[in-house]
Design an enzyme around this catalytic site. Structure first.
Site, PDB file in Angstrom:
ATOM      1  N   GLU A   3       0.840  -1.199   0.000  1.00  0.00           N
ATOM      2  CA  GLU A   3       0.000   0.000   0.000  1.00  0.00           C
ATOM      3  C   GLU A   3       0.871   1.242   0.000  1.00  0.00           C
ATOM      4  O   GLU A   3       2.104   1.164   0.114  1.00  0.00           O
ATOM      5  CB  GLU A   3      -0.946  -0.009   1.211  1.00  0.00           C
TER       6      GLU A   3
ATOM      7  N   HIS B 128      -8.965   9.638   3.858  1.00  0.00           N
ATOM      8  CA  HIS B 128      -8.628   8.555   2.933  1.00  0.00           C
ATOM      9  C   HIS B 128      -8.847   9.072   1.518  1.00  0.00           C
ATOM     10  O   HIS B 128      -9.902   9.635   1.222  1.00  0.00           O
ATOM     11  CB  HIS B 128      -9.498   7.327   3.191  1.00  0.00           C
TER      12      HIS B 128
ATOM     13  N   ARG C   3      -0.792   8.820   2.160  1.00  0.00           N
ATOM     14  CA  ARG C   3      -2.167   9.281   2.008  1.00  0.00           C
ATOM     15  C   ARG C   3      -2.328  10.798   2.039  1.00  0.00           C
ATOM     16  O   ARG C   3      -3.197  11.339   1.361  1.00  0.00           O
ATOM     17  CB  ARG C   3      -3.034   8.652   3.112  1.00  0.00           C
TER      18      ARG C   3
ATOM     19  N   HIS D 116     -11.144   9.865   7.664  1.00  0.00           N
ATOM     20  CA  HIS D 116     -10.912   8.427   7.841  1.00  0.00           C
ATOM     21  C   HIS D 116     -10.314   8.061   9.191  1.00  0.00           C
ATOM     22  O   HIS D 116     -10.758   7.112   9.826  1.00  0.00           O
ATOM     23  CB  HIS D 116     -10.008   7.939   6.719  1.00  0.00           C
TER      24      HIS D 116
ATOM     25  N   GLU E 129      -7.455   3.846  18.134  1.00  0.00           N
ATOM     26  CA  GLU E 129      -7.513   5.131  17.442  1.00  0.00           C
ATOM     27  C   GLU E 129      -7.724   6.312  18.374  1.00  0.00           C
ATOM     28  O   GLU E 129      -7.321   7.428  18.056  1.00  0.00           O
ATOM     29  CB  GLU E 129      -8.619   5.114  16.380  1.00  0.00           C
TER      30      GLU E 129
ATOM     31  N   ARG F 293      -0.578   8.863   9.321  1.00  0.00           N
ATOM     32  CA  ARG F 293      -0.480   7.423   9.550  1.00  0.00           C
ATOM     33  C   ARG F 293      -0.100   6.688   8.269  1.00  0.00           C
ATOM     34  O   ARG F 293      -0.696   6.894   7.221  1.00  0.00           O
ATOM     35  CB  ARG F 293      -1.819   6.886  10.064  1.00  0.00           C
TER      36      ARG F 293
END
Length: 531
Positions: free
Chosen positions: A115, A243, A290, A351, A375, A386
């Site tokens: 990812e 996200h 991200r 997100h 979280e 993150r």
């Protein structure tokens, strides 16, 4: 009610801790409280997987550590990063031991995905429902432990400290202590007290502070707001991760997540003209971290005047796509999109919260006998952004570390008997539920319009003024109406919104997930912002 170990939240962090404490002390009681059903958690909606160094011939701890530090943009605590990365694989093996099943290749080896921000393939996954599979395994294991009591449909209103016994508690008080919680029993509509020797908050995120989010409706920042009211330490709330690729469906909430693993397997982001635009923003293209991808999409949408961009999967192998992403394939098909023939419309959505309740390396908060993990906690792992699939890993590692620290202290802690019953400020039902629902919509609009992916000083100032008014109105309602879950969630979301805005106002720079066009440079002097 009394319990030795109290756990608020039934996601991966809370259940990891509950299972371990119950097994270690079969003679002690463990209570897990959740405000809906046990499996309705942020964990359940985690699609992509869990990151861990598994293939040591190709991967290494040093690589995973470096990837995490780069994504965190200079604000990660290196010691914490090393702890999580090095202890993570053992925690993953424990989850496998509970029965969690991760996908394997034809050779019978674990199929490792890649990812954004990762330099190697290290993501273990169960199709595109990894979190749901982990949650299932943990709940099945929970059923085998007789000294765990699972309490559904109870809403935690506040943690109990000296404040409720008539003492003055401020941010400067050095011995603030948690004695348990007040809970609203949704079946009796009565507020009850649950006394505990040790309490763990594993209450998840706060995505519902935004109009568009991948988080379920329960993600209202309850733990963060409760600790803030109790004068505990909160940090780095300005770092809200959007996200990059949520399925664009106007008016649908929460948004359906298109996992980053799709891009890891070859999906390409394109604008309305069909141009693959990520190469203009980062050499890692579609697999950049991200924060970079979300800002790039936001910029493309503003530049072209569109509400979404596209994720192109048409060139990918159909059989492999359906095997790895069956939920995504079927969801898109249900709204008329065949991903092998048409591109998927996507847009960023709130997100993950990288900040939260400040903890140390053992999950201890600034309030005695109170731990936090998952979280809702700010452990120092994520820094300003993150790294994908590090969240489930962090939850397992810190669930374990909280357990290790708690079992060493439990014998020295006694129940505090001098706790008063809850004093109701009012017994009247709210005359109009619209006062609550409309205020929540206002809050979400304020946060989305002024405190989103890109921020300015003027927008933040305007957001704070609007939040001040919402806070005043809601506190008046709280004093005059009977306590309800909806009213408590609204209060919590307003507190979370305030903390996000306040942190963003203090951070006079652009770093990671916080991008302010009035302060585009990074400050070498600015570290964590504690509120």
């Amino acid at each position: 009610m009394e319990t030795d170990f109290l756990v608020i939240g039934s996601g991966i962090a809370g259940l990891t801790y509950a299972l371990k404490t119950a097994k270690q002390h079969p003679d002690m009681s463990v209570m897990v409280i959740t405000k809906t059903q046990a499996d309705e958690t942020n964990t359940k909606y985690a699609q992509g997987g869990v990151a861990g160094v598994w293939d040591e011939e190709k991967d290494s701890y040093d690589k995973h550590i470096e990837d995490t530090l780069i994504a965190g943009d200079g604000l990660c605590n290196r010691e914490i990063v090393e702890i999580v990365v090095k202890e993570g694989p053992e925690r993953i093996r424990e989850i496998i031991g509970y029965g969690a099943q991760f996908d394997k290749n034809e050779q019978g080896e674990y199929s490792l995905g890649k990812e954004g921000g990762h330099s190697e393939n290290r993501i273990l996954h169960h199709k595109d429902v990894t979190g749901k599979e982990i949650e299932r395994a943990l709940l099945e294991e929970l059923k085998t432990i007789p000294n765990i009591r699972l309490v559904n449909h109870c809403f935690v209103v506040d943690i109990i400290t000296q404040h409720h016994m008539g003492y003055l508690v401020t941010k400067s008080t050095t011995d603030i202590t948690c004695y348990g919680v007040y809970v609203l029993n949704r079946q009796t509509n009565q507020i009850e007290k649950v006394l505990a020797k040790i309490t763990l908050l594993a209450t998840g995120g706060c995505g519902q502070a935004y109009r568009t989010t991948t988080n379920p409706r329960i993600a209202t920042g309850d733990g963060v707001a409760m600790v803030y009211r109790a004068k505990g330490r909160i940090e780095n709330m300005e770092f809200i991760q959007f996200h990059p690729t949520a399925l664009f469906e106007p008016g649908v909430s929460p948004s359906f997540l298109i996992t980053e693993a799709v891009r890891g397997d070859g999906g390409i982001l394109r604008n309305k003209d069909g141009e693959a635009f990520m190469e203009r923003y980062d050499p890692r293209k579609d697999l950049a971290p991200r924060d970079i991808v979300a800002r790039a999409i936001d910029n493309e949408m503003k530049r072209t005047g569109t509400e979404y961009v596209y994720l192109d999967c048409r060139h990918m192998d159909k059989e492999k796509f359906i095997h790895h992403f069956p939920n995504i394939y079927n969801k898109c098909l249900s709204i008329g999109i065949d991903v092998m023939q048409q591109m998927i419309p996507v847009a960023p959505a709130a997100h993950y919260s990288c900040g939260g309740i400040k903890t140390d390396e053992w999950g201890r908060t600034s309030i005695q006998h109170l731990y936090a993990c998952g979280e809702c906690a700010s452990t120092g792992l994520h820094g300003a952004n993150r790294l994908a699939s590090n969240s489930l890993l962090e939850a397992m590692v810190f669930g374990h570390r909280c357990y290790l620290d708690a079992i060493g202290k439990i014998a020295k802690i006694s129940f505090e008997k001098n706790i008063p019953d809850w004093i109701a400020l009012s017994t009247m039902e709210p005359r109009e539920m619209i006062l609550i629902t409309q205020s929540q919509k206002e809050l979400q609009q304020i946060m989305s319009d002024y405190v989103g992916i890109v921020r300015t000083d003027v927008r933040l100032e305007r957001a704070m003024k609007r939040l001040d008014l919402l806070f005043t109105e809601t506190e008046e309602l709280y004093r005059s109406a009977k306590v309800s879950p909806q009213l408590c969630e609204l209060r919590n979301l307003i507190s979370v919104g305030y903390l996000i805005v306040k942190g963003a106002q203090f951070r006079k720079e652009s770093r990671g997930l916080h991008y302010n066009t009035d302060h585009t440079e990074k400050s070498p002097l600015l570290q964590n912002i504690i509120l």
